[in-house]
Design a protein around this motif. Structure first.
Motif, PDB file in Angstrom:
ATOM      1  N   GLN A 184       0.815  -1.206   0.000  1.00 46.34           N
ATOM      2  CA  GLN A 184       0.000   0.000   0.000  1.00 46.34           C
ATOM      3  C   GLN A 184       0.853   1.262   0.000  1.00 46.34           C
ATOM      4  N   PHE A 185       2.063   1.167   0.576  1.00 50.22           N
ATOM      5  CA  PHE A 185       2.931   2.338   0.669  1.00 50.22           C
ATOM      6  C   PHE A 185       4.362   1.868   0.889  1.00 50.22           C
ATOM      7  N   MET A 186       5.308   2.816   0.861  1.00 51.78           N
ATOM      8  CA  MET A 186       6.712   2.557   1.153  1.00 51.78           C
ATOM      9  C   MET A 186       7.205   3.565   2.168  1.00 51.78           C
ATOM     10  N   ARG A 187       8.116   3.120   2.993  1.00 51.57           N
ATOM     11  CA  ARG A 187       8.759   3.996   3.964  1.00 51.57           C
ATOM     12  C   ARG A 187      10.252   4.095   3.662  1.00 51.57           C
ATOM     13  N   GLN A 188      10.925   4.936   4.438  1.00 52.45           N
ATOM     14  CA  GLN A 188      12.371   5.095   4.261  1.00 52.45           C
ATOM     15  C   GLN A 188      13.079   3.772   4.521  1.00 52.45           C
ATOM     16  N   GLY A 189      13.926   3.373   3.558  1.00 55.04           N
ATOM     17  CA  GLY A 189      14.649   2.118   3.669  1.00 55.04           C
ATOM     18  C   GLY A 189      14.006   0.960   2.942  1.00 55.04           C
ATOM     19  N   ASP A 190      12.751   1.086   2.496  1.00 55.98           N
ATOM     20  CA  ASP A 190      12.060  -0.003   1.811  1.00 55.98           C
ATOM     21  C   ASP A 190      12.560  -0.140   0.375  1.00 55.98           C
ATOM     22  N   VAL A 191      12.486  -1.370  -0.118  1.00 53.97           N
ATOM     23  CA  VAL A 191      12.844  -1.685  -1.503  1.00 53.97           C
ATOM     24  C   VAL A 191      11.613  -2.304  -2.161  1.00 53.97           C
ATOM     25  N   ALA A 192      11.266  -1.841  -3.340  1.00 53.39           N
ATOM     26  CA  ALA A 192      10.049  -2.310  -3.999  1.00 53.39           C
ATOM     27  C   ALA A 192      10.206  -2.235  -5.509  1.00 53.39           C
ATOM     28  N   ILE A 193       9.362  -3.025  -6.197  1.00 57.10           N
ATOM     29  CA  ILE A 193       9.231  -2.965  -7.645  1.00 57.10           C
ATOM     30  C   ILE A 193       8.027  -2.083  -7.958  1.00 57.10           C
ATOM     31  N   VAL A 194       8.232  -1.037  -8.757  1.00 55.56           N
ATOM     32  CA  VAL A 194       7.179  -0.063  -9.024  1.00 55.56           C
ATOM     33  C   VAL A 194       7.091   0.167 -10.526  1.00 55.56           C
ATOM     34  N   ARG A 195       5.970   0.728 -10.929  1.00 54.77           N
ATOM     35  CA  ARG A 195       5.789   1.209 -12.307  1.00 54.77           C
ATOM     36  C   ARG A 195       5.916   2.728 -12.296  1.00 54.77           C
ATOM     37  N   ILE A 196       6.711   3.244 -13.213  1.00 53.91           N
ATOM     38  CA  ILE A 196       6.973   4.679 -13.291  1.00 53.91           C
ATOM     39  C   ILE A 196       6.530   5.174 -14.662  1.00 53.91           C
ATOM     40  N   ASP A 197       5.762   6.242 -14.667  1.00 49.01           N
ATOM     41  CA  ASP A 197       5.292   6.866 -15.902  1.00 49.01           C
ATOM     42  C   ASP A 197       5.989   8.209 -16.091  1.00 49.01           C
ATOM     43  N   CYS A 198       6.406   8.486 -17.319  1.00 49.06           N
ATOM     44  CA  CYS A 198       7.082   9.737 -17.653  1.00 49.06           C
ATOM     45  C   CYS A 198       6.126  10.637 -18.435  1.00 49.06           C
ATOM     46  N   THR A 199       6.447  11.922 -18.439  1.00 46.82           N
ATOM     47  CA  THR A 199       5.612  12.882 -19.152  1.00 46.82           C
ATOM     48  C   THR A 199       5.882  12.871 -20.654  1.00 46.82           C
ATOM     49  N   ARG A 200       7.030  12.356 -21.076  1.00 44.90           N
ATOM     50  CA  ARG A 200       7.353  12.272 -22.503  1.00 44.90           C
ATOM     51  C   ARG A 200       8.321  11.110 -22.704  1.00 44.90           C
ATOM     52  N   LEU A 201       8.678  10.843 -23.938  1.00 43.98           N
ATOM     53  CA  LEU A 201       9.572   9.734 -24.252  1.00 43.98           C
ATOM     54  C   LEU A 201      10.946   9.959 -23.635  1.00 43.98           C
ATOM     55  N   VAL A 202      11.483   8.909 -23.015  1.00 43.97           N
ATOM     56  CA  VAL A 202      12.789   8.964 -22.373  1.00 43.97           C
ATOM     57  C   VAL A 202      13.611   7.792 -22.897  1.00 43.97           C
ATOM     58  N   CYS A 203      14.878   8.045 -23.205  1.00 46.92           N
ATOM     59  CA  CYS A 203      15.778   7.002 -23.695  1.00 46.92           C
ATOM     60  C   CYS A 203      16.313   6.215 -22.506  1.00 46.92           C
ATOM     61  N   LEU A 204      15.966   4.940 -22.442  1.00 47.63           N
ATOM     62  CA  LEU A 204      16.365   4.087 -21.333  1.00 47.63           C
ATOM     63  C   LEU A 204      16.743   2.711 -21.856  1.00 47.63           C
ATOM     64  N   GLU A 205      17.513   2.008 -21.035  1.00 44.11           N
ATOM     65  CA  GLU A 205      17.817   0.602 -21.243  1.00 44.11           C
ATOM     66  C   GLU A 205      17.704  -0.098 -19.890  1.00 44.11           C
ATOM     67  N   THR A 206      17.521  -1.406 -19.926  1.00 45.91           N
ATOM     68  CA  THR A 206      17.484  -2.136 -18.660  1.00 45.91           C
ATOM     69  C   THR A 206      18.874  -2.162 -18.031  1.00 45.91           C
ATOM     70  N   TYR A 207      18.885  -2.270 -16.721  1.00 44.62           N
ATOM     71  CA  TYR A 207      20.161  -2.235 -16.002  1.00 44.62           C
ATOM     72  C   TYR A 207      21.043  -3.420 -16.384  1.00 44.62           C
ATOM     73  N   ASP A 208      20.443  -4.568 -16.668  1.00 42.99           N
ATOM     74  CA  ASP A 208      21.235  -5.748 -17.011  1.00 42.99           C
ATOM     75  C   ASP A 208      21.897  -5.596 -18.370  1.00 42.99           C
ATOM     76  N   ASP A 209      21.263  -4.887 -19.299  1.00 45.90           N
ATOM     77  CA  ASP A 209      21.843  -4.718 -20.637  1.00 45.90           C
ATOM     78  C   ASP A 209      22.893  -3.610 -20.659  1.00 45.90           C
ATOM     79  N   TYR A 210      22.514  -2.417 -20.188  1.00 51.59           N
ATOM     80  CA  TYR A 210      23.420  -1.269 -20.181  1.00 51.59           C
ATOM     81  C   TYR A 210      23.228  -0.520 -18.865  1.00 51.59           C
TER      82      TYR A 210
END
Length: 543
Positions: free
Chosen positions: A489-515
């Motif tokens: 339901q929420f996260m606190r300081q120190g927590d680790v989680a998998i989240v979905r992030i939405d951007c306002t426009r196209l952003v150039c990204l790669e996965t951490y494992d690839d680059y």
């Protein structure tokens, strides 16, 4: 006797004749039309009208039923299919980014035999730790700035009452920076040793200019964390609001794998090369650096004096510091091992742009190589361009390799079409551009709880974008590394989680494992670092 009276109406000639009851009734023949008119003439026409109106739609509907199978629809399908085929190559080009790079440039390591490797180093630390002074003195010791220029700087500094600042003026070229003694934008310089060619990135230490520091750290290979040995200055910089902690965290998040901890101002009258003070600083800061993610093999520690130049190019005099027997700073930088991707696809995040006889793009090659005359692609706008010239500092070269800080003069693209945060890549292997992705984040500092819908600013390589954590997917247990089935339901300081992030426009990204360099990011809000994370999955359906 007069004329015979007729009861037939003159107003409605077609109506039946009215026969009063007191007159004799007509024969049965006159009643037959009356009986047939009422039931048949009033009902039968209605029945036939309904049948006609119902049968006509059946006749008109039958031809369209055969149209989908007719030959007339085939040209229409051909007109629609090219539009679908235009979208498919974009998805096919975006998804496979790793299979082809191995075949693209197989001979690059051979070309590096006679070329000095370029290494990018960043000076970071709290305000007044001596970063610019130390960088300026390195340029003086390596001969990149002549003594006459330094004497001029020293004379100008004396006139302003800032005699000890003249060494920093080799990197702080802005008049405002020289007057206040504070670096506001990351400065650049370069020097050459017997083994390598180094590019200095002098990061600002004030917390108001942290975004500029992040952009500089994203281009660095080695981080030099400068702390002051002067009594009181180290404690101020290492406190909770000091920038020593935040700079170390941001450097690790930005991808600086090797860290050199430099204890500066050892010649101060309050220290005078005292080993006890040196050990006290190292014992306090080492646990924090290990908590950030640096191991013992990733950290080197040495004492120096940025103002006098002791232990920078030559080893410190044993009569001054008998307890330190390690190498000086420049010797240590020459022997640091780095991992390069010379055979990978071309990837260069654009850090800045300018207009000089064409469009100039500045940045560091994170992967691959680029040659003069090569065709490149600028993402996410998919703008094609041609490399007219390649510059390293003031020298024009024909080839630039992974790790080089270069300026590219481009043809076929306007300056308005190039922005910091765009990525220059090869046409065969374009970088991914998405508006949504999944990431693993860790909340570093946040006073309250963080829920879905939280908005902040994301810093990734050289881009800076407003993002929203739209969904909390899984919470990760720090000990077992397992994901929770139910979304938190929420996260606190120190927590680790998998989240979905939405951007306002196209952003150039790669996965951490690839680059990794294009897959790690920092989330900041209200002038503080809130969370750090890495990209685990790109959502192509929103591209």
């Amino acid at each position: 006797g007069g004329p015979k009276f007729s009861f037939k109406s003159s107003f409605n000639p077609g109506a039946a004749e009215f026969v009063p009851s007191w007159l004799p009734q007509p024969p049965a023949q006159s009643q037959a039309p009356q009986q047939t008119y009422a039931p048949q003439q009033t009902y039968v026409p209605q029945q036939s009208y309904q049948q006609q109106s119902y049968q006509q739609p059946q006749r008109t509907v039958q031809p369209p039923a055969a149209r989908p199978t007719s030959a007339q629809t085939k040209p229409a399908e051909k007109k629609i299919s090219p539009k679908k085929e235009q979208k498919e190559p974009v998805k096919k080009a975006e998804k496979p980014s790793t299979p082809t790079p191995k075949v693209e440039e197989p001979e690059e390591p051979v070309d590096m035999t006679g070329i000095k490797e370029n290494v990018n180093i960043i000076f970071m630390g709290h305000v007044d730790a001596g970063k610019s002074t130390m960088g300026g003195h390195i340029l003086l010791l390596t001969g990149m700035v002549d003594k006459r220029t330094m004497e001029k700087y020293e004379q100008e500094a004396k006139e302003l009452g800032r005699e000890s600042w003249y060494l920093s003026w080799a990197l702080d070229l802005n008049e405002e920076e020289r007057a206040k003694g504070k670096t506001t934008e990351y400065g650049r310089g370069c020097f050459i040793t017997d083994k390598r060619r180094f590019t200095i990135i002098d990061a600002p230490g004030h917390r108001n200019f942290i975004p500029s520091m992040i952009e500089g750290a994203a281009q660095a290979d080695i981080g030099i964390l400068v702390v002051s040995a002067r009594r009181g200055e180290f404690e101020t910089g290492f406190e909770r609001d000091g920038q020593t902690r935040e700079h170390a965290l941001l450097a690790k998040t930005a991808g600086v794998k090797r860290l050199i901890l430099v204890v500066n101002k050892m010649d101060d009258p309050t220290v005078e090369w005292e080993q006890q003070r040196y050990d006290e600083i190292v014992e306090k800061i080492s646990p924090f650096l290990r908590g950030v993610g640096y191991t013992k093999n990733d950290i080197d520690v040495l004492p120096i004096s940025g103002y006098t130049g002791a232990n920078m190019k030559d080893r410190v005099d044993p009569s001054i510091c008998p307890w330190y027997t390690g190498p000086p700073l420049l010797e240590l930088l020459d022997n640091v091992a780095l991992d390069r991707k010379y055979s990978g696809p071309l990837l260069m995040p654009i850090a800045d742009k300018m207009k000089d006889m064409g469009t100039i793009a500045l940045g560091k090659l994170e992967s691959g190589m680029v040659k003069k005359g090569a065709s490149v692609l600028i993402m996410p706008n998919k703008t094609k361009a041609e490399v007219l010239a390649i510059f390293q500092d003031e020298n024009e070269v024909t080839v630039a390799h992974n790790g080089d800080n270069v300026r590219l003069r481009l043809k076929g693209v306007d300056e308005e079409d190039v922005l910091p945060g765009f990525v220059l890549c090869g046409p065969k292997n374009p970088v991914h551009a998405v508006t949504a992705f999944e990431a693993q984040i860790q909340v570093v500092e946040y006073p309250s709880i963080m829920c879905a819908g939280y908005s902040a600013v994301m810093h990734c390589h050289t881009t800076r974008e407003e993002v929203t954590i739209s969904e909390l997917l899984h919470k990760i247990d720090k000990k077992t590394k397992r994901k929770s089935k139910a979304p938190p339901q929420f996260m606190r300081q120190g927590d680790v989680a998998i989240v979905r992030i939405d951007c306002t426009r196209l952003v150039c990204l790669e996965t951490y494992d690839d680059y990794p360099q294009l897959g790690r990011f920092t989330i900041r809000d209200e002038a503080r670092t809130v969370a750090v994370g890495k990209v685990t999955k790109l959502l192509y359906d929103s591209a």
